[in-house]
Design an enzyme around this catalytic site. Structure first.
Site, short mmCIF file in Angstrom:
data_model
loop_
_atom_site.label_atom_id
_atom_site.label_comp_id
_atom_site.label_asym_id
_atom_site.label_seq_id
_atom_site.Cartn_x
_atom_site.Cartn_y
_atom_site.Cartn_z
N TRP A 174 0.84 -1.22 0.00
CA TRP A 174 0.00 0.00 0.00
C TRP A 174 0.86 1.25 0.00
CZ3 TRP A 174 -4.37 -0.35 -2.02
CH2 TRP A 174 -5.26 -1.39 -1.75
N HIS A 249 -8.78 0.95 -2.50
CA HIS A 249 -8.39 0.45 -1.17
C HIS A 249 -9.65 0.29 -0.30
CE1 HIS A 249 -5.07 0.96 2.16
NE2 HIS A 249 -5.85 -0.06 2.42
N CYS A 375 -0.28 -12.65 -1.49
CA CYS A 375 -1.35 -13.63 -1.24
C CYS A 375 -2.07 -13.80 -2.58
CB CYS A 375 -2.25 -13.08 -0.14
SG CYS A 375 -4.02 -13.17 -0.37
N CYS A 378 -5.54 -12.23 -3.09
CA CYS A 378 -5.47 -10.75 -3.03
C CYS A 378 -4.82 -10.23 -4.31
CB CYS A 378 -4.64 -10.29 -1.84
SG CYS A 378 -5.05 -11.10 -0.30
#
Ligand code: FAD
Length: 445
Positions: A174, A249, A375, A378
């Site tokens: 992020w 997000h 992941c 994700c």
């Protein structure tokens, strides 16, 4: 026309949250039909495993290992294996390989051009041919670098939800994404983001650049003005970039809070505290989600007329016609609503025109950063959503209805675009339910 200019906040009187909520309620059934029941939109091709993170090689952040994926859970060892982050992050269902160029050649010539969407789409059924990229793309193609074109994955079998991926690895990703918002060219040389790497990995130049970026990060993420986004000295394009990323997000956070695994009981369900901590107390984050809804819906609406002649090929002509009818139902309903996002305001005034390439390159870098997500599930949804926003931006800023020079749009981009809209749409619905839950809790108290 009631326009939400990218400068205005979505809660402005002319297009309030409730306007967008009611539009969403109208469109959501069609959108769900498209993404949940058609093969064309349910299978996504991407290179999920073949690409290395191009930006850093820190093993902890790469998160190929379980250690960084489970930092939020102190005692993962104590819970059943199926609830651990590593398991929750795995893909479900069968995967199909993308055929090699040799196999594609053996399959014979492509069919004639399909409408204006590019010569390789529509003719190859769910499996698409490899294409050349367009300079006007906002995302990087998935065969960039080594590793081939990837696999077909079922999006229906792999819903976006809580996986347990968190901690240093996720935070690092992020951070890197928000750093792309640093539009100041003077202190952030172009060469630093145009190549395959965001910054030199070693040496004094790397250290200097990293300290500049940290300073930007401090300014952008940690000061109150960065969350308000109402600073007049920030250019419009930069604010839009930030809102797109922050809204994405927000959507990811909403899904993981809405389909959360209680790792003590093993039950899936909404986690109100998760929503309160991440979103309820940050109205700007929620506002950015509404902003993205307006932006992506505008792109889908603008694309509608081009999709009239498009073959949504899945190998079954009956299903193909049904898919087309579903898409037309959605785009015509959307076109009947007032236009709520006005892309013509962007890249026109002040330094706007010169920022377009910068904007596009930064967005491409965000899509490259997705290869650093540790992941699988994700990464799947992160890649799909950046590709979806990339396609939306391409449609909004590169597709001129009056020009013959229409950039190619590939099947992968269409699938990403519609599924991204569906993600935002279900996030809006989940937030609506979360708000009701908060109100109920406050009434009780
Ligand atoms: P994070 O969500 O990691 O946020 C980091 C910081 O960013 C916050 O502290 C805050 O300062 C700022 N921030 C947070 N939200 C916003 C916003 N909307 N706008 C602006 N700034 C914001 N986890 C899952 O369980 N399932 C998934 O499908 C999933 N997909 C992911 C996809 C990607 C691309 C990435 C990078 C992560 C994904 N994660 C997923 C992990 C998840 O997003 C969080 O990183 C994790 O839950 C840890 O959350 P956190 O509370 O530490 O804050």
């Amino acid at each position: 026309v009631c326009a939400i200019s990218p400068k205005a906040i979505v809660s402005d009187a002319c297009a309030s949250y409730s306007t967008l909520d009611s539009l969403n309620r109208d469109l959501q059934p069609s959108l769900n039909e498209i993404t949940q029941t058609t093969d064309f939109f349910a299978y996504y091709r991407l290179n999920l495993f073949g690409k290395e993170c191009p930006f850093w090689n820190d093993q902890n952040s790469m998160c190929g290992n379980i250690a960084c994926a489970v930092n939020t859970l102190d005692n993962e060892e104590d819970i059943p294996k199926v609830w651990r982050a590593e398991e929750l992050g795995k893909l479900e269902g069968p995967k199909a390989d993308h055929p090699s160029r040799r196999v594609q050649k053996e399959r014979g010539p492509k069919r004639p051009l399909q409408g204006m969407l590019g010569d390789n789409v529509g003719e190859s059924c769910v499996v698409e041919y490899d294409d050349e990229c367009d300079d006007r793309d906002y995302c990087v193609p998935d065969d960039e670098g080594a590793g081939g074109k990837g696999d077909y994955v079922s999006l229906v079998d792999n819903p976006e939800r809580f996986t347990g991926y968190a901690g240093e690895g996720a935070g690092h990703v992020w951070d890197a994404i928000y750093r792309e918002n640093c539009f100041s060219k003077a202190s952030f040389p172009k060469s630093a983001y145009l190549g395959s790497s965001i910054f030199p990995k070693k040496g004094p130049a790397a250290n200097e650049l990293q300290s500049v970026m940290r300073e930007h990060e401090r300014q952008i993420l940690n000061t109150p003005s960065a969350t308000g986004l109402e600073e007049e000295d920030e250019c419009l394009e930069k604010r839009v970039f930030y809102r797109v990323v922050s809204g994405m997000h927000t959507s990811i956070s909403t899904h993981l809070c809405w389909e959360y695994l209680n790792q003590t009981t093993g039950e899936w369900g909404p986690n109100l505290q998760c929503y309160k901590d991440r979103l309820h107390q940050f109205p700007d984050r929620v506002s950015n989600l509404y902003f993205n809804y307006a932006l992506v819906l505008r792109a889908v609406t603008k694309l509608g007329p081009f999709l009239k002649d498009y073959t949504f090929c899945s190998g079954d002509p009956v299903q193909d016609a049904a898919t087309k009818a579903k898409v037309q139902a959605l785009t015509s309903k959307a076109a009947a609503a007032p236009q709520i996002f006005d892309e013509s305001l962007m890249f026109v005034n002040g330094e706007g025109p010169s920022l377009k390439e910068d904007f596009r390159n930064r967005f491409r870098n965000v899509s490259r950063i997705m290869d650093c997500v540790g992941c699988d599930k994700c990464r799947l949804w992160g890649k799909l959503q950046t590709a979806g926003y990339g396609a939306a931006l391409k449609v909004l800023f590169e597709l001129d209805n009056d020009s013959q020079d229409v950039p190619a749009l590939h099947r992968t981009e269409l699938v990403a675009l519609f599924n991204t809209l569906a993600r935002i749409s279900s996030s809006l619905e989940a937030i609506h339910h979360f708000r009701t839950m908060v109100e109920a809790q406050e009434t009780e108290a």
